[in-house]
Each structure stands twice: as structure tokens, then as C-alpha cells.
Motif scaffolding. Structure first.
Motif, PDB file in Angstrom:
ATOM      1  N   LEU A 284     -18.858  -9.706  27.887  1.00  0.00           N
ATOM      2  CA  LEU A 284     -19.039 -10.571  29.044  1.00  0.00           C
ATOM      3  C   LEU A 284     -18.813 -11.989  28.537  1.00  0.00           C
ATOM      4  O   LEU A 284     -19.640 -12.536  27.807  1.00  0.00           O
ATOM      5  CB  LEU A 284     -20.435 -10.422  29.641  1.00  0.00           C
ATOM      6  CG  LEU A 284     -20.585  -9.424  30.788  1.00  0.00           C
ATOM      7  CD1 LEU A 284     -22.055  -9.210  31.120  1.00  0.00           C
ATOM      8  CD2 LEU A 284     -19.831  -9.895  32.026  1.00  0.00           C
ATOM      9  N   ALA A 285     -17.679 -12.555  28.879  1.00  0.00           N
ATOM     10  CA  ALA A 285     -17.304 -13.879  28.393  1.00  0.00           C
ATOM     11  C   ALA A 285     -17.638 -14.934  29.436  1.00  0.00           C
ATOM     12  O   ALA A 285     -17.803 -14.637  30.622  1.00  0.00           O
ATOM     13  CB  ALA A 285     -15.818 -13.913  28.061  1.00  0.00           C
ATOM     14  N   GLY A 286     -17.705 -16.178  28.974  1.00  0.00           N
ATOM     15  CA  GLY A 286     -18.052 -17.278  29.862  1.00  0.00           C
ATOM     16  C   GLY A 286     -16.895 -18.185  30.210  1.00  0.00           C
ATOM     17  O   GLY A 286     -17.083 -19.187  30.908  1.00  0.00           O
ATOM     18  N   SER A 287     -15.683 -17.844  29.729  1.00  0.00           N
ATOM     19  CA  SER A 287     -14.510 -18.668  30.021  1.00  0.00           C
ATOM     20  C   SER A 287     -13.264 -17.834  29.802  1.00  0.00           C
ATOM     21  O   SER A 287     -13.311 -16.744  29.219  1.00  0.00           O
ATOM     22  CB  SER A 287     -14.465 -19.901  29.114  1.00  0.00           C
ATOM     23  OG  SER A 287     -14.067 -19.534  27.801  1.00  0.00           O
ATOM     24  N   TYR A 288     -12.119 -18.376  30.231  1.00  0.00           N
ATOM     25  CA  TYR A 288     -10.854 -17.671  30.031  1.00  0.00           C
ATOM     26  C   TYR A 288     -10.425 -17.664  28.568  1.00  0.00           C
ATOM     27  O   TYR A 288      -9.536 -16.893  28.191  1.00  0.00           O
ATOM     28  CB  TYR A 288      -9.761 -18.285  30.911  1.00  0.00           C
ATOM     29  CG  TYR A 288     -10.026 -18.108  32.385  1.00  0.00           C
ATOM     30  CD1 TYR A 288     -10.333 -16.856  32.905  1.00  0.00           C
ATOM     31  CD2 TYR A 288      -9.984 -19.192  33.255  1.00  0.00           C
ATOM     32  CE1 TYR A 288     -10.591 -16.684  34.254  1.00  0.00           C
ATOM     33  CE2 TYR A 288     -10.235 -19.027  34.609  1.00  0.00           C
ATOM     34  CZ  TYR A 288     -10.541 -17.771  35.101  1.00  0.00           C
ATOM     35  OH  TYR A 288     -10.801 -17.607  36.442  1.00  0.00           O
ATOM     36  N   ASP A 289     -11.034 -18.496  27.749  1.00  0.00           N
ATOM     37  CA  ASP A 289     -10.815 -18.439  26.303  1.00  0.00           C
ATOM     38  C   ASP A 289     -11.726 -17.416  25.636  1.00  0.00           C
ATOM     39  O   ASP A 289     -11.724 -17.297  24.404  1.00  0.00           O
ATOM     40  CB  ASP A 289     -11.048 -19.817  25.678  1.00  0.00           C
ATOM     41  CG  ASP A 289     -10.011 -20.838  26.118  1.00  0.00           C
ATOM     42  OD1 ASP A 289      -8.851 -20.434  26.337  1.00  0.00           O
ATOM     43  OD2 ASP A 289     -10.359 -22.024  26.258  1.00  0.00           O
ATOM     44  N   LEU A 290     -12.505 -16.700  26.447  1.00  0.00           N
ATOM     45  CA  LEU A 290     -13.438 -15.669  25.993  1.00  0.00           C
ATOM     46  C   LEU A 290     -14.539 -16.235  25.107  1.00  0.00           C
ATOM     47  O   LEU A 290     -15.020 -15.576  24.179  1.00  0.00           O
ATOM     48  CB  LEU A 290     -12.695 -14.519  25.291  1.00  0.00           C
ATOM     49  CG  LEU A 290     -11.654 -13.791  26.158  1.00  0.00           C
ATOM     50  CD1 LEU A 290     -11.080 -12.592  25.410  1.00  0.00           C
ATOM     51  CD2 LEU A 290     -12.253 -13.348  27.491  1.00  0.00           C
ATOM     52  N   ASP A 291     -14.962 -17.464  25.417  1.00  0.00           N
ATOM     53  CA  ASP A 291     -16.161 -18.002  24.788  1.00  0.00           C
ATOM     54  C   ASP A 291     -17.355 -17.150  25.197  1.00  0.00           C
ATOM     55  O   ASP A 291     -17.390 -16.594  26.299  1.00  0.00           O
ATOM     56  CB  ASP A 291     -16.390 -19.449  25.231  1.00  0.00           C
ATOM     57  CG  ASP A 291     -15.251 -20.366  24.829  1.00  0.00           C
ATOM     58  OD1 ASP A 291     -14.791 -20.257  23.678  1.00  0.00           O
ATOM     59  OD2 ASP A 291     -14.814 -21.179  25.670  1.00  0.00           O
ATOM     60  N   PRO A 292     -18.371 -17.040  24.340  1.00  0.00           N
ATOM     61  CA  PRO A 292     -19.537 -16.225  24.692  1.00  0.00           C
ATOM     62  C   PRO A 292     -20.212 -16.725  25.968  1.00  0.00           C
ATOM     63  O   PRO A 292     -20.310 -17.926  26.211  1.00  0.00           O
ATOM     64  CB  PRO A 292     -20.460 -16.388  23.479  1.00  0.00           C
ATOM     65  CG  PRO A 292     -19.558 -16.775  22.355  1.00  0.00           C
ATOM     66  CD  PRO A 292     -18.460 -17.595  22.976  1.00  0.00           C
ATOM     67  N   LEU A 293     -20.662 -15.785  26.779  1.00  0.00           N
ATOM     68  CA  LEU A 293     -21.419 -16.132  27.976  1.00  0.00           C
ATOM     69  C   LEU A 293     -22.766 -16.709  27.569  1.00  0.00           C
ATOM     70  O   LEU A 293     -23.450 -16.170  26.696  1.00  0.00           O
ATOM     71  CB  LEU A 293     -21.627 -14.880  28.827  1.00  0.00           C
ATOM     72  CG  LEU A 293     -22.359 -15.058  30.153  1.00  0.00           C
ATOM     73  CD1 LEU A 293     -21.486 -15.788  31.153  1.00  0.00           C
ATOM     74  CD2 LEU A 293     -22.767 -13.690  30.714  1.00  0.00           C
ATOM     75  N   GLY A 294     -23.147 -17.814  28.189  1.00  0.00           N
ATOM     76  CA  GLY A 294     -24.423 -18.426  27.857  1.00  0.00           C
ATOM     77  C   GLY A 294     -24.832 -19.428  28.908  1.00  0.00           C
ATOM     78  O   GLY A 294     -24.151 -19.585  29.936  1.00  0.00           O
ATOM     79  N   PRO A 295     -25.950 -20.120  28.698  1.00  0.00           N
ATOM     80  CA  PRO A 295     -26.377 -21.146  29.651  1.00  0.00           C
ATOM     81  C   PRO A 295     -25.265 -22.171  29.860  1.00  0.00           C
ATOM     82  O   PRO A 295     -24.661 -22.656  28.907  1.00  0.00           O
ATOM     83  CB  PRO A 295     -27.594 -21.777  28.963  1.00  0.00           C
ATOM     84  CG  PRO A 295     -28.089 -20.725  28.020  1.00  0.00           C
ATOM     85  CD  PRO A 295     -26.870 -19.993  27.550  1.00  0.00           C
ATOM     86  N   GLY A 296     -24.997 -22.474  31.104  1.00  0.00           N
ATOM     87  CA  GLY A 296     -23.948 -23.432  31.415  1.00  0.00           C
ATOM     88  C   GLY A 296     -22.580 -22.822  31.619  1.00  0.00           C
ATOM     89  O   GLY A 296     -21.643 -23.533  32.019  1.00  0.00           O
TER      90      GLY A 296
END
Length: 307
Positions: A284-296
Motif C-alpha cells: 500500500l503506497a502513498g504516492s505514484y513513486d511508491l513511497d511508503p504509505l504514512g501520515p500525510g
């Protein structure tokens, strides 16, 4: 009428990176004039059952997305990882399906809205016969579609908030089950949704917000878009009204109105829906760059494998 919730996506400024901001100026919509007939298509098949309003809203959907959301590179990278064939549920005007086919992948793209598909066919015709030989548009409801090629797709996706427009949790679960049912064993499913924060939801109080003023490349007319949204926290639904005024300089504008009921989905619920469909969540990523999902994180991008 507005494009079907089973097939179309909400305009991105209300549900993603270009969403309204508190500093955006408010403007009362200009008085409308009678609607003019849409410009005749320059290529592609006629849309016999698409209303004048649906044709205009499909064109304005592309105006909404003149500012690239930035997700194509993700799907190209995943396609190179998995190979084809590829399935898109809710293709809209072919914004992702056509470039994937142009790159060399076999693509099947499903949508219920004939006006959206007419524009997608025109887009495909404009890029040449090689891509056209690799891409099939299927006019069908993504909740009920049963393709003969089910079980063969190496990559399948529901992009850019399409899931929101299905309106209820049951319909959203059905969509992900449909996606999973069409994947080959080991195939990858991707679902992308916006994650509004508390400030975003607080702005959904019915106020009119100016989203943009920009030219429509098809007509050359200036388009002004304002929108108003109301959030029902008990139902996790945002009722969105988008108002487009367009026309040549110095003339009263034509007005088009689109209304959507968007059911929001959080990251945990998205994971549960995928697991319910028999998918094993890889990320579950937090951006299209596949940064880790997290607060914000502004998005939740589910990547899951069919076991």
C-alpha cells in the motif's frame, strides 16, 4: 445526464492532487445561455446514444486532466514487470489505455459511458494503427463484465478515484472482485484512491470554489470550472456538483453541470476489499513513486497479487 458512476471518474480537482484549496477565490458562476450543439467529431464512430450533455462532459473531463495526474509512469513500470495482457476497468477517454498500447502492450479497456468511449476511440485513431491493433475498448459495466479472456490478464487496474464513483461499499467490493476474477494466477491488481485529510473534508461544506480557468484545446473556448461539495461523515460520501461555463470571449457562456456522489475509501478498507477478493496485498503506497504509505500521504495505491 452525468457519466455513469460505473464507468467514469470524478474530476480530479475534487479528488486528488489538484483539489480545491482554502485560498482559491470564490466566484459566482456566470449566467448561462442556451446550449450549443457539440462540435462534430473529426474522427472515429458517431455516438448514437450519447446525449449532448454527456458528449460535452466527456470533453470537459479531458480539460480537467490537462494537468497530468502523474500516474502513467507507474502503470508503464508495472506493465514492464508483468507483461501483458492488461485490463483497465473504467478507462474513461483512454488516458492510460492508449499510451500503454502505444508502448507495445495488449490492452482491454472497459467503460460504460458511450461519450467517453467515443473520445477514447478518437484518441486511439490519432496515434496510429499499431496501437489500435493492440487495444480493444469494451462497452460494459465494470461491475458485471465477464470477458472471454478472464483469467489471462497479467496486470489489471482501477485508476484515479474511479472506485469512489461506484457509490456504495458493496459496489466497490464487486468492482475489485471483478478485477481479481479477470487476473491470471500471479497477476497484479492496482487500485488508486485519494486520501482526504481533515482540512480537505472541512472544506466540503457546500461553498463554491473556483477550480480553474483554462482553454479547451478542442474548441479553443475558455472554460471556467467551479465546484461545491458536501461531506456526509456517517456515510463517508461526498456529494459533488461541478459547474462548467464555456464559450468564446465576449459571448455569454454555455453551462454544463455534473453531479457525483463519491464514496470515500481509506487504506485499511481498501486492503480489506482486496483480501476479500482473494488478492494478496504486496504494497500500500502513498504516492505514484511508491513511497511508503504514512501520515500525510495524499493517496493510497494498492498493489496486490492474485494467489
Amino acid at each position: 445526464s452525468a457519466p455513469s458512476p460505473s464507468s467514469a471518474r470524478p474530476a480530479e480537482p475534487s479528488a486528488g492532487a489538484a483539489r480545491p484549496t482554502p485560498s482559491a477565490p470564490l466566484r459566482a458562476p456566470a449566467p448561462p445561455r442556451a446550449r450549443a450543439p457539440p462540435r462534430a467529431p473529426t474522427a472515429g464512430p458517431a455516438v448514437a446514444d450519447a446525449s449532448e450533455e454527456a458528449v460535452a462532459l466527456a470533453r470537459l473531463y479531458d480539460v480537467d486532466l490537462i494537468e497530468d495526474p502523474g500516474d502513467l509512469d507507474l502503470y508503464l513500470a508495472l506493465a514492464r514487470r508483468t507483461g501483458g495482457p492488461i485490463l483497465e476497468l473504467g478507462t474513461g477517454t483512454g488516458r492510460l489505455a492508449v499510451p500503454l498500447a502505444l508502448t507495445g502492450f495488449e490492452v482491454t479497456a472497459v467503460d460504460l459511458d458511450p461519450a467517453m468511449l467515443e473520445r477514447a476511440e478518437r484518441f486511439l485513431a490519432a496515434v496510429g494503427p499499431d496501437a489500435a491493433a493492440r487495444l480493444e475498448f469494451v462497452p460494459a459495466d465494470l461491475l458485471d463484465v465477464e470477458l472471454a479472456s478472464a483469467g489471462t490478464f497479467r496486470l489489471g487496474f482501477i485508476a484515479l478515484n474511479t472506485l469512489f464513483l461506484l457509490g456504495t461499499r458493496d459496489r466497490q467490493r464487486r468492482a475489485i472482485r471483478t478485477l481479481a476474477a479477470h487476473l491470471a494466477p500471479g497477476g497484479i491488481a492496482v487500485v488508486d484512491v485519494w486520501l482526504p485529510d481533515t482540512d480537505d473534508l472541512a472544506r466540503f461544506d457546500g461553498r463554491l470554489i473556483l477550480e480553474y480557468e483554462r482553454p479547451d484545446p478542442d474548441t479553443g473556448h475558455q472554460v471556467t470550472k467551479v465546484a461545491a461539495a458536501r461531506h456526509d461523515p456517517a456515510m463517508a460520501v461526498v456529494d459533488l456538483t461541478s459547474i462548467y461555463d464555456e464559450g468564446p470571449p465576449g459571448e455569454p457562456p454555455v453551462r454544463w453541470i455534473r453531479r457525483d456522489a463519491l464514496r470515500l475509501v481509506g487504506a485499511d478498507e481498501l486492503r480489506a476489499m482486496a483480501e476479500d477478493a482473494g488478492l494478496e496485498v504486496e504494497q500500500l503506497a502513498g504516492s505514484y513513486d511508491l513511497d511508503p504509505l504514512g501520515p500525510g500521504s495524499e493517496r493510497a495505491i494498492l498493489i496486490a497479487r492474485k494467489t
